[in-house]
Design an enzyme around this catalytic site. Sequence first.
Site, PDB file in Angstrom:
ATOM      1  N   CYS A   8      25.998   0.196  24.041  1.00  0.00           N
ATOM      2  CA  CYS A   8      26.825  -1.008  24.014  1.00  0.00           C
ATOM      3  C   CYS A   8      25.900  -2.214  23.901  1.00  0.00           C
ATOM      4  O   CYS A   8      25.037  -2.419  24.765  1.00  0.00           O
ATOM      5  CB  CYS A   8      27.617  -1.067  25.325  1.00  0.00           C
ATOM      6  SG  CYS A   8      28.571  -2.567  25.543  1.00  0.00           S
ATOM      7  N   CYS A  17      28.157  -4.618  17.490  1.00  0.00           N
ATOM      8  CA  CYS A  17      28.983  -4.044  18.565  1.00  0.00           C
ATOM      9  C   CYS A  17      29.268  -2.608  18.152  1.00  0.00           C
ATOM     10  O   CYS A  17      29.657  -2.360  17.001  1.00  0.00           O
ATOM     11  CB  CYS A  17      30.285  -4.824  18.705  1.00  0.00           C
ATOM     12  SG  CYS A  17      31.523  -4.022  19.753  1.00  0.00           S
TER      13      CYS A  17
HETATM   14  N1  DGL Z   1      30.882  -1.644  22.399  1.00  0.00           N
HETATM   15  C1  DGL Z   1      30.425  -2.835  22.976  1.00  0.00           C
HETATM   16  C2  DGL Z   1      29.277  -3.470  22.238  1.00  0.00           C
HETATM   17  O1  DGL Z   1      28.541  -2.781  21.568  1.00  0.00           O
HETATM   18  C3  DGL Z   1      31.338  -3.796  23.654  1.00  0.00           C
HETATM   19  C4  DGL Z   1      32.745  -3.947  23.284  1.00  0.00           C
HETATM   20  C5  DGL Z   1      33.478  -4.661  24.404  1.00  0.00           C
HETATM   21  O2  DGL Z   1      33.719  -4.004  25.409  1.00  0.00           O
HETATM   22  O3  DGL Z   1      33.753  -5.859  24.257  1.00  0.00           O
HETATM   23  O4  DGL Z   1      29.054  -4.648  22.342  1.00  0.00           O
END
Ligand code: DGL
Length: 260
Positions: A69, A180
């Site tokens: 993430c 993301c």
């Molecule tokens: N998947 C996450 C990222 O790479 C975050 C998405 C979220 O929870 O806002 O930033």
Amino acid sequence: MIGVFDSGLGGLSVLNALVAALPNADYIYFADTANSPYGSKTEAFIQGRVLAIGDYLAGEGCSMIVVACNTATVAAIQALRTRHPDIAIVGVEPGIKPAALSSVSRKIAVLATEATAKSDRLAHLITAHAQAVSVDIVACPGWATLVEQCQLNDNNLAKDAAERLLPLLESGVDRIVLGCTHYSFLAHLLQPVIGTRATLVDVSEAIARQAVRLHQQNGRGGGSIQLLTTDQPQRLADALSLLGLHTLATRVHSVDRVAV
Ligand code: DGL
């Protein structure tokens, strides 16, 4: 055991690349769905979640933790490394460096959550790797939530994507970084807007290569995946096929809800 976590489903794009690179390792995938999305939360909140989940995965015996993430990485990877110096910790950061190195027009853009878009760490990444390049930072509120709902063909999202991407393309941007991990599951919506004018930059495979370099124990596990979530386990299990992750689905041996 390799622990992989995200606010929800986005990190499954990284898990998919990891399993392809290290097929014999055993994995725990932890989706903090009850607290998703992270992108609209404060840095202090995200840091608290990252440390709590890191402690849990350490307690489960993980020798490596992949923070799948960008939002969690920019907010808290340093704190996690300080807390667990004996665990190999791999983070996911927007692919500013490969985009800047390969851009011909010297104009790149990064699509990210609100938290990542305004983070100091993204600003530092740009200073370190993209000084000679112009970088548009585009926050995309709501996109991760639609992926969480497995609404991958939402009409409003397609319209929103076109509205955000077309001005970038018209200004000459030729590399668009998926900042993301959820956005990997939207590539099929973004690609038709972009056509041949730009290239999407996704770092999942680079993360997997980094994990291979750090992982000492390939070959010892059975290649199984344990799914954990802070919300509804069935939703997480169902998401694998809705996101087209059929190979991962065949490796899942349990799906549980945990209070962390
Ligand atoms: N998947 C996450 C990222 O790479 C975050 C998405 C979220 O929870 O806002 O930033």
